[in-house]
Design an enzyme around this catalytic site. Structure first.
Site, PDB file in Angstrom:
ATOM      1  CB  ILE A 116      -4.634   5.827  -8.806  1.00 25.64           C
ATOM      2  CG1 ILE A 116      -5.349   5.562  -7.455  1.00 25.64           C
ATOM      3  CG2 ILE A 116      -4.034   7.037  -8.722  1.00 25.64           C
ATOM      4  CD1 ILE A 116      -4.490   5.839  -6.241  1.00 25.64           C
ATOM      5  CB  THR A 133       0.936  10.612  -6.632  1.00 26.12           C
ATOM      6  OG1 THR A 133       0.325   9.717  -7.445  1.00 26.12           O
ATOM      7  CG2 THR A 133       1.031  11.864  -7.202  1.00 26.12           C
ATOM      8  NE  ARG A 136       1.812   4.260   0.769  1.00 27.63           N
ATOM      9  CZ  ARG A 136       0.893   4.536   0.509  1.00 27.63           C
ATOM     10  NH1 ARG A 136       0.630   5.840  -0.145  1.00 27.63           N
ATOM     11  NH2 ARG A 136      -0.217   4.256   1.305  1.00 27.63           N
ATOM     12  CD  GLU A 180       5.380  10.506   2.667  1.00 29.50           C
ATOM     13  OE1 GLU A 180       4.585  10.377   3.409  1.00 29.50           O
ATOM     14  OE2 GLU A 180       5.415  10.373   1.283  1.00 29.50           O
ATOM     15  CG  HIS A 209       1.400  11.339   1.617  1.00 32.10           C
ATOM     16  ND1 HIS A 209       2.123  10.207   2.019  1.00 32.10           N
ATOM     17  CD2 HIS A 209       0.221  10.676   0.795  1.00 32.10           C
ATOM     18  CE1 HIS A 209       1.486   9.194   1.627  1.00 32.10           C
ATOM     19  NE2 HIS A 209       0.346   9.504   1.125  1.00 32.10           N
TER      20      HIS A 209
HETATM   21  P1  NAP Z   1      -4.215  -0.712  -7.779  1.00 33.69           P
HETATM   22  O1  NAP Z   1      -5.657  -0.444  -8.667  1.00 33.69           O
HETATM   23  O2  NAP Z   1      -4.244  -2.000  -7.302  1.00 33.69           O
HETATM   24  O3  NAP Z   1      -3.140  -0.375  -8.846  1.00 33.69           O
HETATM   25  C1  NAP Z   1      -1.919  -0.762  -8.803  1.00 33.69           C
HETATM   26  C2  NAP Z   1      -1.445  -1.163 -10.067  1.00 33.69           C
HETATM   27  O4  NAP Z   1      -0.011  -1.489 -10.135  1.00 33.69           O
HETATM   28  C3  NAP Z   1      -1.954  -2.462 -10.653  1.00 33.69           C
HETATM   29  O5  NAP Z   1      -2.204  -2.270 -12.015  1.00 33.69           O
HETATM   30  C4  NAP Z   1      -0.718  -3.543 -10.845  1.00 33.69           C
HETATM   31  O6  NAP Z   1      -1.021  -4.495 -11.855  1.00 33.69           O
HETATM   32  C5  NAP Z   1       0.299  -2.591 -10.611  1.00 33.69           C
HETATM   33  N1  NAP Z   1       1.403  -3.354 -10.076  1.00 33.69           N
HETATM   34  C6  NAP Z   1       1.460  -3.896  -8.936  1.00 33.69           C
HETATM   35  N2  NAP Z   1       2.758  -4.459  -8.625  1.00 33.69           N
HETATM   36  C7  NAP Z   1       3.459  -4.341  -9.622  1.00 33.69           C
HETATM   37  C8  NAP Z   1       4.815  -4.690 -10.045  1.00 33.69           C
HETATM   38  N3  NAP Z   1       5.462  -5.358  -9.174  1.00 33.69           N
HETATM   39  N4  NAP Z   1       5.172  -4.140 -11.157  1.00 33.69           N
HETATM   40  C9  NAP Z   1       4.432  -3.456 -12.143  1.00 33.69           C
HETATM   41  N5  NAP Z   1       3.355  -3.431 -11.676  1.00 33.69           N
HETATM   42  C10 NAP Z   1       2.651  -3.763 -10.649  1.00 33.69           C
HETATM   43  O7  NAP Z   1      -4.054   0.395  -6.805  1.00 33.69           O
HETATM   44  P2  NAP Z   1      -4.655   2.022  -6.605  1.00 33.69           P
HETATM   45  O8  NAP Z   1      -5.926   2.050  -5.954  1.00 33.69           O
HETATM   46  O9  NAP Z   1      -4.513   2.476  -8.020  1.00 33.69           O
HETATM   47  O10 NAP Z   1      -3.491   2.641  -5.793  1.00 33.69           O
HETATM   48  C11 NAP Z   1      -2.091   2.515  -6.221  1.00 33.69           C
HETATM   49  C12 NAP Z   1      -1.144   2.962  -5.026  1.00 33.69           C
HETATM   50  O11 NAP Z   1      -1.397   4.462  -4.985  1.00 33.69           O
HETATM   51  C13 NAP Z   1      -1.512   2.695  -3.619  1.00 33.69           C
HETATM   52  O12 NAP Z   1      -1.033   1.341  -3.423  1.00 33.69           O
HETATM   53  C14 NAP Z   1      -0.846   3.606  -2.769  1.00 33.69           C
HETATM   54  O13 NAP Z   1       0.573   3.395  -2.395  1.00 33.69           O
HETATM   55  C15 NAP Z   1      -0.737   5.012  -3.533  1.00 33.69           C
HETATM   56  N6  NAP Z   1      -1.812   5.931  -3.239  1.00 33.69           N
HETATM   57  C16 NAP Z   1      -1.395   7.035  -2.646  1.00 33.69           C
HETATM   58  C17 NAP Z   1      -1.942   8.240  -2.373  1.00 33.69           C
HETATM   59  C18 NAP Z   1      -1.339   9.563  -2.063  1.00 33.69           C
HETATM   60  O14 NAP Z   1      -1.960  10.315  -0.902  1.00 33.69           O
HETATM   61  N7  NAP Z   1      -0.426  10.215  -2.849  1.00 33.69           N
HETATM   62  C19 NAP Z   1      -3.203   8.171  -2.420  1.00 33.69           C
HETATM   63  C20 NAP Z   1      -3.856   6.815  -2.988  1.00 33.69           C
HETATM   64  C21 NAP Z   1      -2.959   5.727  -3.235  1.00 33.69           C
HETATM   65  P3  NAP Z   1      -0.500  -5.960 -11.782  1.00 33.69           P
HETATM   66  O15 NAP Z   1      -0.998  -6.417 -10.435  1.00 33.69           O
HETATM   67  O16 NAP Z   1      -1.108  -6.604 -12.881  1.00 33.69           O
HETATM   68  O17 NAP Z   1       0.967  -5.806 -11.711  1.00 33.69           O
END
Ligand code: NAP
Length: 336
Positions: free
Chosen positions: A167, A246, A248, A277, A296
């Site tokens: 994202i 956007t 959590r 929420e 959300h």
């Molecule tokens: P993703 O592709 O796994 O991206 C998450 C990123 O966060 C990765 O680049 C990861 O890199 C980094 N990360 C994880 N833990 C970290 C830490 N402790 N410190 C720094 N960076 C960290 O996931 P995504 O598909 O983009 O989704 C991300 C999040 O968006 C979901 O988990 C969800 O909670 C949220 N979301 C919200 C909505 C909504 O309705 N608002 C919709 C969809 C998703 P590294 O592993 O290298 O750290």
């Protein structure tokens, strides 16, 4: 004398915790399983979910249902759980592995739509859009004053991304294309592909806080990221900074965010996720000029919800057929 034998095949049942697309339900049915949709529009307690799951062999979980040791040990008959979300912060993966229950999520199909929501909030906050709209309702649109209602430009500003994953990258592409924004980011590991695609620069978390004009959060909620945006973090940000979340709600400390906005430590905030929420209607954030809050709706478009439901349905059918769930998040269950 021949005896006719009628064989009744009892269809295995899948519990679906919310209304989802008819196509996804039809896919489950046509694959030989019986979906039951919980249609009450109320929150489901874990106790109720445990009771509801008895007699079901699979769960398509929509919404923030807690899948932990208590739930899994009470529902050991489940052959698989498909989440209709990419985030799996409500899942205890260790417990799922212990009970050997595969769990899947819905990555990629919602990345552009959720990034759209982050982009919408960034622009809305920069121009105080939600507050300006409410000012019309309050009867405050009187005469033209060139020094009033001033927002800030995004052209050429620096976009900081905490969590440059799927994202985060879509958000970076939009911000670069629309405003030529410079992209900086922090992850635990470098994302070299994204560095190439959007010329993103990798920084420490502290540097990210200090250099971002807009700081957008796309990291997963974990013990490490819970409350990471607190008083200390906000105090390191620029006074013109816009904070967008956007991902959590629990990633920011709401009280500290309110203080940072009231004391003008930062300039504004755009939230699609809140803590807790749903947000209550008397929350002070709702009356602040430079704050925009959405309930959300990150992935909430007809098209994306259709894709998410279909992906979850495909995963649950795979689990029931004894196949590997395509989007499994705990592949360890298939090992050994
Ligand atoms: P993703 O592709 O796994 O991206 C998450 C990123 O966060 C990765 O680049 C990861 O890199 C980094 N990360 C994880 N833990 C970290 C830490 N402790 N410190 C720094 N960076 C960290 O996931 P995504 O598909 O983009 O989704 C991300 C999040 O968006 C979901 O988990 C969800 O909670 C949220 N979301 C919200 C909505 C909504 O309705 N608002 C919709 C969809 C998703 P590294 O592993 O290298 O750290």
């Amino acid at each position: 004398m021949g005896v006719d034998v009628i064989v009744f095949q009892i269809m295995e049942k899948v519990l679906v915790t919310r209304r989802i697309s008819e196509n996804a339900l039809a896919f489950i049915k046509n694959s030989g399983y019986e979906p039951t949709v919980y249609t009450e529009l109320t929150n489901i307690s874990q106790e109720d979910l445990i009771k509801m799951c008895q007699g079901y062999v699979a769960l398509l979980s929509v919404g923030p249902n807690k899948i932990d040791e208590r739930f899994l040990s009470a529902c050991p008959q489940l052959k698989g759980i498909a989440l209709m979300s990419v985030g799996y912060d409500k899942v205890d993966l260790e417990a799922a592995n212990k009970h050997r229950i595969p769990i899947s999520n819905t990555p990629d199909v919602l990345s552009e739509t959720t990034a759209d929501t982050a982009f919408l909030l960034m622009l809305a906050v920069a121009r105080n859009a939600f507050y300006m709209n409410k000012s019309i309702e309050r009867g405050e649109w009187n005469f033209f004053d060139p020094m009033q209602n001033l927002g800030q430009e995004l052209y050429g500003k620096t976009l900081g991304i905490l969590g440059l994953g799927r994202i985060g990258l879509e958000m970076a592409k939009k911000a670069k294309a629309a405003y030529g924004m410079d992209i900086i980011y922090h992850n635990r590991n470098r994302n070299e592909q994204a560095e190439k695609e959007v010329a993103a620069r990798y920084l420490s978390f502290d540097e990210l806080l200090m250099q971002s004009d807009v700081l957008t959060v796309h990291v997963n909620l974990t013990d490490e990221t819970k409350g990471i945006f607190n008083k200390t973090a906000f105090s390191k940000m620029k006074p013109n900074a816009i904070f967008i979340n956007t991902a959590r709600g629990a990633i920011h400390n709401e009280e500290d965010l309110i203080d940072a906005l009231q004391n003008k430590t930062i300039w504004g905030a755009g939230l699609d996720v809140t803590n807790p929420e749903p947000m209550q209607k008397d929350n002070p954030l709702l009356n602040m000029e430079n704050v925009c809050v959405l309930p959300h709706i990150g992935s909430a478009t007809k098209e994306t919800r259709e894709k998410m439901a279909m992906m979850a349905a495909e995963n649950i059918v795979a689990a029931l057929k004894g196949e590997r769930m395509p989007q499994v998040i705990n592949p360890e269950v298939y090992e050994g």
